[in-house]
Design an enzyme around this catalytic site. Sequence first.
Site, PDB file in Angstrom:
ATOM      1  N   GLU A  44      43.357  40.325  35.949  1.00  0.00           N
ATOM      2  CA  GLU A  44      43.982  39.616  37.071  1.00  0.00           C
ATOM      3  C   GLU A  44      45.451  39.316  36.806  1.00  0.00           C
ATOM      4  OE1 GLU A  44      42.348  35.767  38.078  1.00  0.00           O
ATOM      5  OE2 GLU A  44      43.451  35.697  39.956  1.00  0.00           O
ATOM      6  N   ARG A  94      36.945  35.400  24.817  1.00  0.00           N
ATOM      7  CA  ARG A  94      35.904  34.488  25.307  1.00  0.00           C
ATOM      8  C   ARG A  94      34.535  35.161  25.382  1.00  0.00           C
ATOM      9  NH1 ARG A  94      38.746  32.730  30.492  1.00  0.00           N
ATOM     10  NH2 ARG A  94      40.570  33.919  29.867  1.00  0.00           N
TER      11      ARG A  94
HETATM   12  O1  LIG Z   1      37.937  40.689  35.683  1.00  0.00           O
HETATM   13  P1  LIG Z   1      39.299  40.704  35.084  1.00  0.00           P
HETATM   14  O2  LIG Z   1      40.407  40.605  36.103  1.00  0.00           O
HETATM   15  O3  LIG Z   1      39.479  41.860  34.162  1.00  0.00           O
HETATM   16  O4  LIG Z   1      39.463  39.380  34.205  1.00  0.00           O
HETATM   17  C1  LIG Z   1      38.462  38.861  33.390  1.00  0.00           C
HETATM   18  C2  LIG Z   1      38.920  38.726  31.972  1.00  0.00           C
HETATM   19  O5  LIG Z   1      40.043  37.843  31.873  1.00  0.00           O
HETATM   20  C3  LIG Z   1      39.860  36.967  30.774  1.00  0.00           C
HETATM   21  O6  LIG Z   1      40.245  37.563  29.570  1.00  0.00           O
HETATM   22  P2  LIG Z   1      41.651  37.499  28.826  1.00  0.00           P
HETATM   23  O7  LIG Z   1      42.071  38.898  28.532  1.00  0.00           O
HETATM   24  O8  LIG Z   1      42.574  36.574  29.551  1.00  0.00           O
HETATM   25  O9  LIG Z   1      41.318  36.994  27.387  1.00  0.00           O
HETATM   26  P3  LIG Z   1      40.771  35.855  26.479  1.00  0.00           P
HETATM   27  O10 LIG Z   1      39.262  35.939  26.575  1.00  0.00           O
HETATM   28  O11 LIG Z   1      41.284  36.311  25.193  1.00  0.00           O
HETATM   29  O12 LIG Z   1      41.300  34.515  26.928  1.00  0.00           O
HETATM   30  C4  LIG Z   1      38.359  36.753  30.793  1.00  0.00           C
HETATM   31  O13 LIG Z   1      37.902  36.253  29.549  1.00  0.00           O
HETATM   32  C5  LIG Z   1      37.834  38.125  31.099  1.00  0.00           C
HETATM   33  O14 LIG Z   1      37.689  38.907  29.923  1.00  0.00           O
HETATM   34  N1  LIG Z   2      41.303  33.144  37.316  1.00  0.00           N
HETATM   35  C1  LIG Z   2      40.793  33.298  36.098  1.00  0.00           C
HETATM   36  N2  LIG Z   2      40.315  32.247  35.406  1.00  0.00           N
HETATM   37  C2  LIG Z   2      39.802  32.408  34.152  1.00  0.00           C
HETATM   38  N3  LIG Z   2      39.751  33.577  33.524  1.00  0.00           N
HETATM   39  C3  LIG Z   2      40.208  34.649  34.180  1.00  0.00           C
HETATM   40  N4  LIG Z   2      40.289  35.944  33.828  1.00  0.00           N
HETATM   41  C4  LIG Z   2      40.860  36.600  34.834  1.00  0.00           C
HETATM   42  N5  LIG Z   2      41.149  35.804  35.872  1.00  0.00           N
HETATM   43  C5  LIG Z   2      40.758  34.563  35.469  1.00  0.00           C
END
Ligand SMILES: O=P(O)(O)OC[C@H]1O[C@H](OP(=O)(O)OP(=O)(O)O)[C@H](O)[C@@H]1O
Ligand SMILES: Nc1ncnc2[nH]cnc12
Length: 174
Positions: free
Chosen positions: A99, A62
Amino acid sequence: MSDERAAYLASLVRDVPDFPKPGVLFKDVSPLLADPRGFRTVVDALAEAGEGVDLVAGIEARGFVLGAPVAYALGVGFVPLRKAGKLPGPTVSVSYQLEYATAEIEARAETVPQGARVLLVDDVLATGGTLVAGAQLLERCGAAVERAAVLLEIGPLGGRDRLGGFPLTALLTV
Ligand SMILES: O=P(O)(O)OC[C@H]1O[C@H](OP(=O)(O)OP(=O)(O)O)[C@H](O)[C@@H]1O
Ligand SMILES: Nc1ncnc2[nH]cnc12
């Protein structure tokens, strides 16, 4: 950003309970990205936060959606920090926890200009694991994160306190 704009953006973020795991309240920004006014407002505001940097980096996946148009708006280059296994070597990599998962991101050091002052872009800041890993990775590639900018900060998860050496702009905080 004005209260009215922030309220408009917030109205386009969907709460999804128990995704991708029980107990997680997932903040789905897809409706916001699909909305022309919302998407433009977000890209413009993130770019404003990054005025003066000489590179934008985004974290897969994202972070790519937002980071690339922000780089275009600022007139600077974009470096994708990719999930492990997607880039041909040689790569530099950092493992981290977020998370609801563990992950590893990689970059090719030669695509990162040495000494670049970087705006690190992502959609959501939750625990901060992802942004901290992104900053470490850029540092190992010879660049420095000047600041980070996200669309949405989940305040109670405490990510901001883990960031250390660079300031963070969040367009929305929940
Ligand atoms: O602050 P944090 O606890 O580290 O979480 C934040 C991250 O979680 C999600 O990524 P995800 O790896 O789920 O990937 P995506 O963008 O591929 O959906 C979001 O896009 C952030 O990169
Ligand atoms: N609660 C949440 N919603 C969307 N993106 C996330 N990445 C990590 N935690 C998330």
